[in-house]
Design an enzyme around this catalytic site. Sequence first.
Site, mmCIF file in Angstrom:
data_model
loop_
_atom_site.group_PDB
_atom_site.id
_atom_site.type_symbol
_atom_site.label_atom_id
_atom_site.label_comp_id
_atom_site.label_asym_id
_atom_site.label_seq_id
_atom_site.Cartn_x
_atom_site.Cartn_y
_atom_site.Cartn_z
ATOM 1 N N ARG A 25 44.723 9.514 -49.945
ATOM 2 C CA ARG A 25 43.867 8.324 -49.811
ATOM 3 C C ARG A 25 42.774 8.269 -50.864
ATOM 4 O O ARG A 25 42.129 7.224 -51.023
ATOM 5 C CB ARG A 25 43.326 8.222 -48.381
ATOM 6 C CG ARG A 25 44.431 7.884 -47.375
ATOM 7 C CD ARG A 25 43.909 7.770 -45.962
ATOM 8 N NE ARG A 25 43.398 9.006 -45.441
ATOM 9 C CZ ARG A 25 44.141 9.972 -44.895
ATOM 10 N NH1 ARG A 25 45.457 9.830 -44.780
ATOM 11 N NH2 ARG A 25 43.578 11.075 -44.448
ATOM 12 N N GLU A 85 41.961 23.259 -40.208
ATOM 13 C CA GLU A 85 41.697 23.663 -38.826
ATOM 14 C C GLU A 85 42.758 24.670 -38.362
ATOM 15 O O GLU A 85 42.444 25.687 -37.764
ATOM 16 C CB GLU A 85 41.715 22.415 -37.944
ATOM 17 C CG GLU A 85 40.923 22.567 -36.674
ATOM 18 C CD GLU A 85 40.892 21.264 -35.905
ATOM 19 O OE1 GLU A 85 41.213 20.210 -36.498
ATOM 20 O OE2 GLU A 85 40.570 21.307 -34.717
HETATM 21 P P1 AMP Z 1 37.811 17.871 -44.846
HETATM 22 O O1 AMP Z 1 38.512 18.778 -45.817
HETATM 23 O O2 AMP Z 1 37.619 18.476 -43.487
HETATM 24 O O3 AMP Z 1 36.526 17.315 -45.427
HETATM 25 O O4 AMP Z 1 38.777 16.641 -44.578
HETATM 26 C C1 AMP Z 1 38.829 15.602 -45.499
HETATM 27 C C2 AMP Z 1 40.232 15.191 -45.788
HETATM 28 O O5 AMP Z 1 40.971 14.986 -44.582
HETATM 29 C C3 AMP Z 1 40.222 13.865 -46.518
HETATM 30 O O6 AMP Z 1 41.284 13.862 -47.453
HETATM 31 C C4 AMP Z 1 40.424 12.842 -45.425
HETATM 32 O O7 AMP Z 1 41.295 11.825 -45.863
HETATM 33 C C5 AMP Z 1 41.033 13.612 -44.264
HETATM 34 N N1 AMP Z 1 40.307 13.445 -42.995
HETATM 35 C C6 AMP Z 1 39.731 14.435 -42.279
HETATM 36 N N2 AMP Z 1 39.204 13.980 -41.151
HETATM 37 C C7 AMP Z 1 39.416 12.653 -41.147
HETATM 38 C C8 AMP Z 1 39.078 11.597 -40.233
HETATM 39 N N3 AMP Z 1 38.404 11.833 -39.096
HETATM 40 N N4 AMP Z 1 39.443 10.345 -40.570
HETATM 41 C C9 AMP Z 1 40.108 10.107 -41.712
HETATM 42 N N5 AMP Z 1 40.453 11.052 -42.600
HETATM 43 C C10 AMP Z 1 40.114 12.314 -42.327
#
Ligand code: AMP
Length: 171
Positions: free
Chosen positions: A59, A96
Amino acid sequence: MPDFLSALRTVPDFPKPGIAFKDLTPVLADPALFSALLGRLVEPWTDAGITHVVGIEARGYWLGPAIADRLGAGFVPARKPGKLPAATLRETYDLEYGRDALELHADDLPSAARVLVHDDVIATGGTARAACRLVEAAGATVAGISFAVEIAFLKGRATLPDVPIDAAIEV
Ligand code: AMP
């Protein structure tokens, strides 16, 4: 400022139970909101000397190339493993459950590049952190980090490198 927050859709329990998924597609599908969001995302970086935008699969490809174009910068994709055809650099990161990785073509960024890393959403920050490590491994400089949406309570921003960080929509 247009009301991006009202157009952002939260989908409960997607892609798995307990995740409140922040869905940008209604913002992107509205021509006026899409254009305004792009303008908002570009504005902090117009005088930052950005030469390249690195967008994170998948995205980060929705807005990253358009941000790059408006900044007069190049676009470089950070991809999931095995997708890029030429020689790559790789960084793994914790999810996670389990681990994932991102790859960058080893020769897409010149060492003089000043890079803006972009993704749609920051949650815990692990994905963007891995993208920053890739840029550094390529010998280039992370000049800033950009998100359309920041899930603020997870405090992912605090785990990122000490560079300017911008998020257009805070939830
Ligand atoms: P993080 O590595 O935990 O910051 O997760 C970010 C990545 O996971 C990004 O590429 C987001 O597109 C996706 N992502 C994680 N959580 C969400 C959420 N609640 N809504 C949409 N995309 C998310």
